[in-house]
Design an enzyme around this catalytic site. Sequence first.
Site, PDB file in Angstrom:
ATOM      1  N   HIS A  18      24.525  -7.533  30.320  1.00  0.00           N
ATOM      2  CA  HIS A  18      24.274  -6.134  29.975  1.00  0.00           C
ATOM      3  C   HIS A  18      25.028  -5.196  30.901  1.00  0.00           C
ATOM      4  O   HIS A  18      25.569  -4.174  30.466  1.00  0.00           O
ATOM      5  CB  HIS A  18      22.768  -5.845  30.051  1.00  0.00           C
ATOM      6  CG  HIS A  18      21.955  -6.597  29.059  1.00  0.00           C
ATOM      7  ND1 HIS A  18      21.310  -5.994  27.999  1.00  0.00           N
ATOM      8  CD2 HIS A  18      21.676  -7.928  28.949  1.00  0.00           C
ATOM      9  CE1 HIS A  18      20.670  -6.899  27.293  1.00  0.00           C
ATOM     10  NE2 HIS A  18      20.878  -8.081  27.856  1.00  0.00           N
ATOM     11  N   ASP A 111      20.503   1.243  27.981  1.00  0.00           N
ATOM     12  CA  ASP A 111      20.498  -0.039  27.285  1.00  0.00           C
ATOM     13  C   ASP A 111      19.465  -0.013  26.163  1.00  0.00           C
ATOM     14  O   ASP A 111      18.406   0.598  26.284  1.00  0.00           O
ATOM     15  CB  ASP A 111      20.154  -1.147  28.293  1.00  0.00           C
ATOM     16  CG  ASP A 111      20.512  -2.533  27.788  1.00  0.00           C
ATOM     17  OD1 ASP A 111      19.970  -2.952  26.760  1.00  0.00           O
ATOM     18  OD2 ASP A 111      21.323  -3.203  28.450  1.00  0.00           O
ATOM     19  N   GLN A 348      36.403 -14.781  33.703  1.00  0.00           N
ATOM     20  CA  GLN A 348      36.597 -15.351  32.371  1.00  0.00           C
ATOM     21  C   GLN A 348      37.737 -14.701  31.594  1.00  0.00           C
ATOM     22  O   GLN A 348      38.483 -15.397  30.895  1.00  0.00           O
ATOM     23  CB  GLN A 348      35.294 -15.243  31.577  1.00  0.00           C
ATOM     24  CG  GLN A 348      35.381 -15.868  30.188  1.00  0.00           C
ATOM     25  CD  GLN A 348      34.025 -16.109  29.602  1.00  0.00           C
ATOM     26  OE1 GLN A 348      33.344 -17.063  29.977  1.00  0.00           O
ATOM     27  NE2 GLN A 348      33.606 -15.251  28.681  1.00  0.00           N
ATOM     28  N   HIS A 363      28.599 -20.707  24.850  1.00  0.00           N
ATOM     29  CA  HIS A 363      27.194 -20.510  24.491  1.00  0.00           C
ATOM     30  C   HIS A 363      27.027 -19.403  23.462  1.00  0.00           C
ATOM     31  O   HIS A 363      25.923 -19.165  22.983  1.00  0.00           O
ATOM     32  CB  HIS A 363      26.398 -20.156  25.746  1.00  0.00           C
ATOM     33  CG  HIS A 363      26.806 -18.844  26.341  1.00  0.00           C
ATOM     34  ND1 HIS A 363      28.098 -18.588  26.757  1.00  0.00           N
ATOM     35  CD2 HIS A 363      26.114 -17.703  26.586  1.00  0.00           C
ATOM     36  CE1 HIS A 363      28.171 -17.346  27.233  1.00  0.00           C
ATOM     37  NE2 HIS A 363      26.995 -16.792  27.136  1.00  0.00           N
ATOM     38  N   ASN A 367      29.476 -11.016  24.931  1.00  0.00           N
ATOM     39  CA  ASN A 367      30.651 -10.729  25.752  1.00  0.00           C
ATOM     40  C   ASN A 367      31.675 -11.850  25.628  1.00  0.00           C
ATOM     41  O   ASN A 367      32.871 -11.602  25.441  1.00  0.00           O
ATOM     42  CB  ASN A 367      30.257 -10.544  27.220  1.00  0.00           C
ATOM     43  CG  ASN A 367      29.466  -9.281  27.454  1.00  0.00           C
ATOM     44  OD1 ASN A 367      29.680  -8.272  26.804  1.00  0.00           O
ATOM     45  ND2 ASN A 367      28.534  -9.328  28.398  1.00  0.00           N
ATOM     46  N   GLU A 371      35.376 -11.527  23.895  1.00  0.00           N
ATOM     47  CA  GLU A 371      36.538 -11.803  24.741  1.00  0.00           C
ATOM     48  C   GLU A 371      37.405 -12.900  24.120  1.00  0.00           C
ATOM     49  O   GLU A 371      38.632 -12.798  24.082  1.00  0.00           O
ATOM     50  CB  GLU A 371      36.081 -12.203  26.145  1.00  0.00           C
ATOM     51  CG  GLU A 371      35.530 -11.037  26.956  1.00  0.00           C
ATOM     52  CD  GLU A 371      34.699 -11.471  28.147  1.00  0.00           C
ATOM     53  OE1 GLU A 371      34.707 -12.674  28.474  1.00  0.00           O
ATOM     54  OE2 GLU A 371      34.035 -10.602  28.756  1.00  0.00           O
ATOM     55  N   ALA A 386      18.556 -15.597  22.754  1.00  0.00           N
ATOM     56  CA  ALA A 386      18.886 -14.200  22.478  1.00  0.00           C
ATOM     57  C   ALA A 386      19.683 -14.058  21.185  1.00  0.00           C
ATOM     58  O   ALA A 386      19.252 -14.524  20.132  1.00  0.00           O
ATOM     59  CB  ALA A 386      19.614 -13.595  23.679  1.00  0.00           C
ATOM     60  N   GLN A 388      22.588 -15.376  20.503  1.00  0.00           N
ATOM     61  CA  GLN A 388      23.631 -16.391  20.399  1.00  0.00           C
ATOM     62  C   GLN A 388      23.643 -17.118  19.057  1.00  0.00           C
ATOM     63  O   GLN A 388      24.710 -17.461  18.532  1.00  0.00           O
ATOM     64  CB  GLN A 388      23.491 -17.380  21.557  1.00  0.00           C
ATOM     65  CG  GLN A 388      23.698 -16.722  22.918  1.00  0.00           C
ATOM     66  CD  GLN A 388      23.218 -17.557  24.083  1.00  0.00           C
ATOM     67  OE1 GLN A 388      22.983 -18.765  23.955  1.00  0.00           O
ATOM     68  NE2 GLN A 388      23.069 -16.934  25.250  1.00  0.00           N
TER      69      GLN A 388
END
Length: 475
Positions: A18, A111, A348, A363, A367, A371, A386, A388
Amino acid sequence: MESPIAHVVILPFPAQGHIKPMLILAELLTQLAAFKITFLNNEHNHRRIDKSAASRRRINFISIPDGLPPDHPRTGSSVIDLFFTISTASGPYLKNLIASMSQPPTCIICDGIMSFAIDLAAELGIPAITFRTYSATCTWTYFHLQKLIQNGEIPVLEGNEDMDKQISCIPGLENIMRRRDLPHICRLEPENKVLQFYITQTSKMTKASALILNTFEELESPIISHLKSIFPTIYTIGPLHTALKHNTIDTTNGPYNSFSLIKTDKSGLEWLDSQKPNSVLYVSFGSVISLSREQLMEFWYGLVNSGKLFLWAIRPDLVWDENESGQAPEELKMGTRERGRIVGWVAQEEVLAHNAVGGFLTHSGWNSTLESISFGKPMICWPRIADQQVNSMCVSEMWKVGFDMKEICDRSTVEKLVRDLMEGRAEEIVKSTDEIARLAQGSVRDGGSSNRNIKKLIQDIKLLHSTNGASRRST
């Protein structure tokens, strides 16, 4: 006297996934508009975040309480504890902090799961914009949690359900989403406090004046259109990391600021430099989820048995039963020495941008997904928590940029998918990955959809600043 620049308070949920996109947004607002930024972290992350970058000279980092004791880890599954402490602990402090500021905030960007700040902003007469750090598709799904309960789709009980049954009550996803693709919280009973937390937070988001999403129109246009029935004003400004690189004025720290709370290991980049283009599979399971030793071994055997080169980033707390880990089998050690490299936490973006990397075992955090998309790297998805599950569905079924091995963790499947991905056997995936990467890069360039939306966000904040200033002068 009214300040000539706007002052934006940014409040992320205190977790790596986040903080990163919201800090990149803060950087963009300082570089493109010279706004003054107050960036709020809990004390735990305030100590860990890199506040030294020269480009952040207009960002004022302030710590706020989160209601947990100092020795609480605040990582992995324990992050959930923050759901139930932070609003009570941070709310009164934030109210007093804002009241004491020499320059009142022009607006608060909070958020999507820190929605107590929206109520606080309304009380103080400050505009609030909500930033949901999920994809548009997952955000839209969360707005239907209550409907999923009413339709009897929740809870999804693995082993007792037809996991491939399609979900019909989410417009735009009727012929795509299956039960297994629902967020992991849909495995919980309706009265579970975590599920109810997300339902409440999602509902409160609607009180904000606008929604920010780290995505781009070309990727999720149909779902963004659905969200506009809730939020007339939506700023899709992603991929944010790509936007920052394109718009960076101060290059003191290079194009790849990691925005990481975890110290990075650079040794993998040196190893990548010696490899052929598109020959290496990058492997990372993000900053939160954990693996059992059995799962670790299945992935490790699958990677080694594939015969492909791999770079595996393993953070210190990745394996949750380390006391039972024992020694790795010699065949895995030998296979890794020959074809792989295991490193710590990496920058990353820099790894995914490297021409030696040809794919990403991930996973499916948002983000990481975005990316990978922007750098044109196809994915193998192993979602756990979450958003994913939804992201991995989008990768495989909607965007056709990777494989989804949801709920599967065996070495033979890993081996097969790694070979298929790295040998380019799925022509549709290769073609889609290249095309969507082109669209992602184009969205942040001058005239691109995200570039226009960033500029619109800046202009709207400037308008708020001038309007608020005029209002204060007249009272």
